[in-house]
Design a protein around this motif. Sequence first.
Motif, mmCIF file in Angstrom:
data_model
loop_
_atom_site.group_PDB
_atom_site.id
_atom_site.type_symbol
_atom_site.label_atom_id
_atom_site.label_comp_id
_atom_site.label_asym_id
_atom_site.label_seq_id
_atom_site.Cartn_x
_atom_site.Cartn_y
_atom_site.Cartn_z
ATOM 1 N N ALA A 82 0.817 -1.215 0.000
ATOM 2 C CA ALA A 82 0.000 0.000 0.000
ATOM 3 C C ALA A 82 0.851 1.266 0.000
ATOM 4 O O ALA A 82 0.532 2.233 -0.711
ATOM 5 C CB ALA A 82 -0.945 -0.005 1.204
ATOM 6 N N ASP A 83 1.930 1.282 0.775
ATOM 7 C CA ASP A 83 2.796 2.471 0.810
ATOM 8 C C ASP A 83 3.428 2.715 -0.556
ATOM 9 O O ASP A 83 3.519 3.858 -1.009
ATOM 10 C CB ASP A 83 3.892 2.319 1.869
ATOM 11 C CG ASP A 83 3.349 2.366 3.280
ATOM 12 O OD1 ASP A 83 2.216 2.847 3.488
ATOM 13 O OD2 ASP A 83 4.078 1.921 4.200
ATOM 14 N N GLY A 84 3.872 1.641 -1.198
ATOM 15 C CA GLY A 84 4.469 1.773 -2.520
ATOM 16 C C GLY A 84 3.472 2.278 -3.545
ATOM 17 O O GLY A 84 3.794 3.146 -4.362
ATOM 18 N N LEU A 85 2.252 1.756 -3.512
ATOM 19 C CA LEU A 85 1.223 2.200 -4.451
ATOM 20 C C LEU A 85 0.865 3.674 -4.232
ATOM 21 O O LEU A 85 0.729 4.432 -5.187
ATOM 22 C CB LEU A 85 -0.028 1.327 -4.318
ATOM 23 C CG LEU A 85 0.122 -0.097 -4.867
ATOM 24 C CD1 LEU A 85 -1.021 -0.981 -4.395
ATOM 25 C CD2 LEU A 85 0.198 -0.070 -6.382
ATOM 26 N N ALA A 86 0.765 4.076 -2.976
ATOM 27 C CA ALA A 86 0.439 5.474 -2.666
ATOM 28 C C ALA A 86 1.552 6.403 -3.145
ATOM 29 O O ALA A 86 1.281 7.460 -3.734
ATOM 30 C CB ALA A 86 0.196 5.640 -1.171
ATOM 31 N N LEU A 87 2.792 6.006 -2.911
ATOM 32 C CA LEU A 87 3.908 6.841 -3.335
ATOM 33 C C LEU A 87 4.014 6.875 -4.858
ATOM 34 O O LEU A 87 4.312 7.921 -5.441
ATOM 35 C CB LEU A 87 5.212 6.346 -2.710
ATOM 36 C CG LEU A 87 6.430 7.237 -2.897
ATOM 37 C CD1 LEU A 87 6.170 8.664 -2.427
ATOM 38 C CD2 LEU A 87 7.626 6.648 -2.153
ATOM 39 N N LEU A 88 3.745 5.766 -5.510
ATOM 40 C CA LEU A 88 3.761 5.731 -6.969
ATOM 41 C C LEU A 88 2.694 6.680 -7.530
ATOM 42 O O LEU A 88 2.965 7.427 -8.484
ATOM 43 C CB LEU A 88 3.527 4.301 -7.444
ATOM 44 C CG LEU A 88 3.808 4.008 -8.897
ATOM 45 C CD1 LEU A 88 5.260 4.297 -9.261
ATOM 46 C CD2 LEU A 88 3.481 2.542 -9.205
ATOM 47 N N ASP A 89 1.513 6.686 -6.931
ATOM 48 C CA ASP A 89 0.470 7.625 -7.354
ATOM 49 C C ASP A 89 0.938 9.067 -7.155
ATOM 50 O O ASP A 89 0.696 9.925 -8.005
ATOM 51 C CB ASP A 89 -0.828 7.390 -6.566
ATOM 52 C CG ASP A 89 -1.563 6.142 -6.992
ATOM 53 O OD1 ASP A 89 -1.291 5.618 -8.095
ATOM 54 O OD2 ASP A 89 -2.414 5.670 -6.202
ATOM 55 N N LYS A 90 1.591 9.328 -6.046
ATOM 56 C CA LYS A 90 2.079 10.673 -5.751
ATOM 57 C C LYS A 90 3.113 11.111 -6.794
ATOM 58 O O LYS A 90 3.079 12.244 -7.281
ATOM 59 C CB LYS A 90 2.685 10.703 -4.348
ATOM 60 C CG LYS A 90 3.099 12.070 -3.876
ATOM 61 C CD LYS A 90 3.526 11.982 -2.423
ATOM 62 C CE LYS A 90 3.858 13.335 -1.855
ATOM 63 N NZ LYS A 90 2.683 14.170 -1.582
ATOM 64 N N ILE A 91 4.013 10.191 -7.152
ATOM 65 C CA ILE A 91 5.019 10.513 -8.179
ATOM 66 C C ILE A 91 4.343 10.801 -9.510
ATOM 67 O O ILE A 91 4.683 11.763 -10.184
ATOM 68 C CB ILE A 91 6.049 9.375 -8.313
ATOM 69 C CG1 ILE A 91 6.978 9.358 -7.105
ATOM 70 C CG2 ILE A 91 6.853 9.512 -9.603
ATOM 71 C CD1 ILE A 91 7.937 8.193 -7.075
ATOM 72 N N GLU A 92 3.378 9.968 -9.880
ATOM 73 C CA GLU A 92 2.675 10.195 -11.156
ATOM 74 C C GLU A 92 1.964 11.538 -11.154
ATOM 75 O O GLU A 92 1.978 12.248 -12.155
ATOM 76 C CB GLU A 92 1.653 9.092 -11.401
ATOM 77 C CG GLU A 92 2.223 7.843 -11.999
ATOM 78 C CD GLU A 92 1.117 6.923 -12.476
ATOM 79 O OE1 GLU A 92 0.985 6.781 -13.709
ATOM 80 O OE2 GLU A 92 0.402 6.367 -11.632
ATOM 81 N N ASP A 93 1.371 11.885 -10.040
ATOM 82 C CA ASP A 93 0.613 13.126 -9.940
ATOM 83 C C ASP A 93 1.511 14.359 -9.880
ATOM 84 O O ASP A 93 1.211 15.380 -10.501
ATOM 85 C CB ASP A 93 -0.284 13.077 -8.699
ATOM 86 C CG ASP A 93 -1.201 14.282 -8.604
ATOM 87 O OD1 ASP A 93 -1.797 14.649 -9.633
ATOM 88 O OD2 ASP A 93 -1.315 14.834 -7.499
ATOM 89 N N GLU A 94 2.605 14.280 -9.149
ATOM 90 C CA GLU A 94 3.416 15.464 -8.890
ATOM 91 C C GLU A 94 4.708 15.564 -9.692
ATOM 92 O O GLU A 94 5.251 16.654 -9.851
ATOM 93 C CB GLU A 94 3.771 15.537 -7.393
ATOM 94 C CG GLU A 94 2.573 15.730 -6.510
ATOM 95 C CD GLU A 94 2.922 15.811 -5.039
ATOM 96 O OE1 GLU A 94 4.133 15.859 -4.699
ATOM 97 O OE2 GLU A 94 1.994 15.835 -4.211
ATOM 98 N N CYS A 95 5.216 14.435 -10.181
ATOM 99 C CA CYS A 95 6.577 14.446 -10.727
ATOM 100 C C CYS A 95 6.696 14.065 -12.194
ATOM 101 O O CYS A 95 7.724 14.324 -12.807
ATOM 102 C CB CYS A 95 7.477 13.521 -9.906
ATOM 103 S SG CYS A 95 7.543 13.937 -8.150
ATOM 104 N N CYS A 96 5.731 13.383 -12.735
ATOM 105 C CA CYS A 96 5.857 12.903 -14.112
ATOM 106 C C CYS A 96 5.067 13.751 -15.088
ATOM 107 O O CYS A 96 4.163 14.411 -14.765
ATOM 108 C CB CYS A 96 5.375 11.457 -14.225
ATOM 109 S SG CYS A 96 6.389 10.302 -13.300
#
Length: 96
Positions: A82-96
């Motif tokens: 869950a932590d990895g999925l949440a952080l991956l979503d955050k990266i997609e939203d904020e960084c990519c």
Amino acid sequence: MQPTAAKADRYISFEGIECDDFARQVVSYIRDCIAEGQNPSDWQAYFERKLVEIAGIGQDELFFVGSQVNYIRELFEHHEHADGLALLDKIEDECC
């Protein structure tokens, strides 16, 4: 009344967004998943190879995460990370 923190907007500036740190953490989560021997994923061998490759060529971790996001998501879903999925979503939203 307390002012609300403004959401960082990558289209304006990367200031205040810890994209490189987020990417390093995602790579660490990938390592944790592939080290787990109890429930290996079909993606385990793939990521073992990719992590060696990016280290060998000195590839930026944020670039790696951005280019592998769908495969990383499948790995994290398999491991119910869950932590990895949440952080991956955050990266997609904020960084990519």
